[in-house]
Design a protein around this motif. Structure first.
Motif, PDB file in Angstrom:
ATOM      1  N   LYS A   1      61.724   9.717  66.126  1.00 23.58           N
ATOM      2  CA  LYS A   1      62.777   8.754  66.369  1.00 23.58           C
ATOM      3  C   LYS A   1      63.908   8.879  64.986  1.00 23.58           C
ATOM      4  O   LYS A   1      65.019   8.475  65.123  1.00 23.58           O
ATOM      5  N   LYS A   2      63.396   9.498  64.091  1.00 25.12           N
ATOM      6  CA  LYS A   2      64.158   9.707  62.854  1.00 25.12           C
ATOM      7  C   LYS A   2      65.024  11.058  62.773  1.00 25.12           C
ATOM      8  O   LYS A   2      66.169  10.842  62.329  1.00 25.12           O
ATOM      9  N   TRP A   3      64.579  12.021  63.522  1.00 24.27           N
ATOM     10  CA  TRP A   3      65.269  13.148  63.544  1.00 24.27           C
ATOM     11  C   TRP A   3      65.923  13.426  65.071  1.00 24.27           C
ATOM     12  O   TRP A   3      66.827  14.426  64.842  1.00 24.27           O
ATOM     13  N   ASP A   4      65.306  13.372  65.755  1.00 25.37           N
ATOM     14  CA  ASP A   4      65.693  13.526  67.295  1.00 25.37           C
ATOM     15  C   ASP A   4      66.814  12.976  67.896  1.00 25.37           C
ATOM     16  O   ASP A   4      66.429  11.965  68.630  1.00 25.37           O
ATOM     17  N   SER A   5      67.993  12.986  67.762  1.00 30.06           N
ATOM     18  CA  SER A   5      69.119  12.353  68.314  1.00 30.06           C
ATOM     19  C   SER A   5      69.167  12.545  69.770  1.00 30.06           C
ATOM     20  O   SER A   5      69.936  11.553  70.331  1.00 30.06           O
ATOM     21  N   ASN A   6      68.570  13.468  70.427  1.00 26.95           N
ATOM     22  CA  ASN A   6      68.745  13.457  71.855  1.00 26.95           C
ATOM     23  C   ASN A   6      67.666  12.687  72.591  1.00 26.95           C
ATOM     24  O   ASN A   6      67.750  12.668  73.538  1.00 26.95           O
TER      25      ASN A   6
ATOM     26  N   LYS B   1      67.520  21.106  63.316  1.00 25.04           N
ATOM     27  CA  LYS B   1      67.006  19.582  63.261  1.00 25.04           C
ATOM     28  C   LYS B   1      65.520  19.756  63.014  1.00 25.04           C
ATOM     29  O   LYS B   1      65.248  18.994  61.991  1.00 25.04           O
TER      30      LYS B   1
ATOM     31  N   SER C   1      80.179  14.990  69.202  1.00 25.17           N
ATOM     32  CA  SER C   1      78.864  15.341  68.832  1.00 25.17           C
ATOM     33  C   SER C   1      78.406  16.263  69.554  1.00 25.17           C
ATOM     34  O   SER C   1      77.636  17.152  69.023  1.00 25.17           O
TER      35      SER C   1
END
Length: 266
Positions: A79-84, A200, A262
């Protein structure tokens, strides 16, 4: 990936060996992108075909293979790094190295968002690690109205140690997005989406040790199966997710002009 296409099964050594061979072989692969330490290949499909097989490779300096393996397993950290990612959770465990999970993915606007129910299996091999998955059906997690249920035919990671404290990451995926996509989407996957995703993961690997020290540092059920508290799932509850049983939408008319800023980031 499912043998014969009908029975759900847990991948064995031959499946992992085959996956590794695909990651490491260059035969039949066409290079689509090679820049800043990231390489992307596609295999044997016309660019207009939406069910492409894509392979990506990145060298991760200063990130040990075991750290990247933890990153790719740790759903709390994702949840911290995967913005997709919109949502991900584990549904249940099959064996000490296989489980069933859910993942929903934010597609570039104006495309509809996708989701998956997958059977995931993993194999540590000394200094190297593999995680592979394919789509299954679970009676309690049918397709949702707010997502297009996509199908992972074969997706996974190979993490190879590269000396002390460094590794090489391969990501290979063949997904049926259940939609007739415009050609610009297919092109963007290799030119923007895949390289950005790999960068990422690399950055997530650099930051993970510090994050993990503050978030239940001893909890790694993918390493210590006795920590796994997921309910057991029987293979008999699952069936193979066939693409032709799902809704297929036509998004070929969607224009690239509506992409948000983005989405353009490489």
């Amino acid at each position: 990936m499912s043998r014969g296409g009908e029975m759900v099964y847990i991948p064995d050594d031959s499946d992992f060996s085959s996956f590794r061979d695909q990651c490491e072989s260059l035969e039949g692969w066409h290079c689509r992108y090679n820049k800043a330490g990231v390489t992307v290949w596609s295999q044997g499909q016309e660019e207009s075909c939406t069910v492409q097989k894509i392979k990506t490779r990145i060298s991760c300096n200063d990130v040990p293979a075991e750290t990247l393996y933890d990153v790719l397993h740790d759903t709390r950290y994702r949840k911290k790094w995967d913005s997709n990612m919109i949502e991900t959770y584990d549904i249940g465990r099959l064996t000490v190295n296989a489980d069933v999970g859910y993942y929903s993915w934010k597609c570039p606007s104006p495309l509809k968002n996708r989701d998956f129910v997958i059977l995931r299996s993993w194999l540590p091999l000394g200094n190297d690690y593999m995680i592979i998955n394919y789509s299954v059906k679970h009676p309690k997690y049918p397709p949702r109205k707010d997502f297009v249920r996509a199908v992972s035919l074969q997706t996974g990671y190979l993490i190879k140690a590269n000396g002390a404290g460094a590794c090489v990451l391969y990501y290979l995926t063949q997904v049926d997005p259940r939609g007739s996509l415009p050609k610009w989407v297919v092109n963007r996957v290799s030119q923007f989406v895949a390289p950005k995703a790999m960068k990422k993961i690399y950055k997530a690997g650099l930051k993970y040790p510090e994050w993990k020290r503050k978030h239940d540092p001893g909890y790694k059920p993918w390493v210590y199966p006795e920590q796994n508290t997921l309910p057991s799932v029987s293979l008999a509850e699952l069936s193979v997710q066939h693409a032709d049983s799902l809704e297929n939408i036509d998004e070929t008319g969607l224009s690239e002009d509506h992409l948000s800023t983005s989405d353009h980031e490489a």
